[in-house]
Design an enzyme around this catalytic site. Sequence first.
Site, PDB file in Angstrom:
ATOM      1  CD  GLU A 294     -29.142  87.376 -52.289  1.00 19.21           C
ATOM      2  OE1 GLU A 294     -30.085  88.083 -52.735  1.00 19.21           O
ATOM      3  OE2 GLU A 294     -28.979  86.182 -52.604  1.00 19.21           O
TER       4      GLU A 294
ATOM      5  CG  ASP B  40     -41.185  94.679 -53.835  1.00 22.01           C
ATOM      6  OD1 ASP B  40     -42.037  94.355 -52.973  1.00 22.01           O
ATOM      7  OD2 ASP B  40     -41.450  95.318 -54.861  1.00 22.01           O
TER       8      ASP B  40
ATOM      9  CG  HIS C 161     -31.914  90.032 -49.624  1.00 22.78           C
ATOM     10  ND1 HIS C 161     -32.217  90.877 -48.582  1.00 22.78           N
ATOM     11  CD2 HIS C 161     -31.680  90.827 -50.698  1.00 22.78           C
ATOM     12  CE1 HIS C 161     -32.173  92.135 -48.988  1.00 22.78           C
ATOM     13  NE2 HIS C 161     -31.857  92.136 -50.275  1.00 22.78           N
TER      14      HIS C 161
ATOM     15  CG  HIS D 258     -33.089  84.084 -53.190  1.00 24.21           C
ATOM     16  ND1 HIS D 258     -32.482  83.433 -54.240  1.00 24.21           N
ATOM     17  CD2 HIS D 258     -34.421  83.968 -53.378  1.00 24.21           C
ATOM     18  CE1 HIS D 258     -33.416  82.953 -55.044  1.00 24.21           C
ATOM     19  NE2 HIS D 258     -34.602  83.257 -54.540  1.00 24.21           N
TER      20      HIS D 258
END
Length: 234
Positions: free
Chosen positions: A10, A53, A58, A153
Amino acid sequence: MAREIVLDTETTGFEPSQGHRMVEIACLEIDDFVPTGRSFHTYIDPCRDMPPDAERVHGLSGAFLRGKPRFEHPEVVEAFLEFVGDAPLIAHNAGFDRAFINHELGVAKRAPLHEARWIDTLALARVRFPGMHNSLDALCKRFRISLAERDKHGALVDARLLAGVYLELRGGRERRLELGAAAMTGVAVAASRAAYGQRPRTLAPRSTQAEREIHAAFIRDGVQNEGLWKKHGV
């Protein structure tokens, strides 16, 4: 035995060349297409702000990551390199993860992980399912891999999902069935021998010599005769 590493990252954005950094990395070990249970996972302080964003994707805030180890710290970079060793690296859209990992390795003055080591599951999926949606979510749904544990995520969750997808792309389900059948056959034979012991003498044939000769003639003159197949339109 073939050792492979499934990984996911990530980040704060899409381009390390624009100042974006990695904030989480997770690696899972697979040996001969079987997950071993060994993993490497850590959060990383990117030493910069977290764009809204990216945080929406995540869920990792700048406040949460502040004070976490930096990638170049030995507890991260050395542990990561030791874990992956020289194994092939599996990632979805591998160019993205490779770019960020190699950027961080450069900051840490370590050698990059060359492209030849990487296996891209997105490329594998496009070959198998041309013209279809091949995102990780789409592949999980196609292979009936549960997304229940995934809220946002996350590198560790996504690495687990990707491991399942990779095994399916490599024929993992059929492979497991083959291994399972072979193992069960061995278990059944061993159990039979343990329970009853070796047969003291072989069984006598149930057919007579004349019956066996008739059967042999049928195979020779009938089944192996091409005219039989032509008769049935084969």
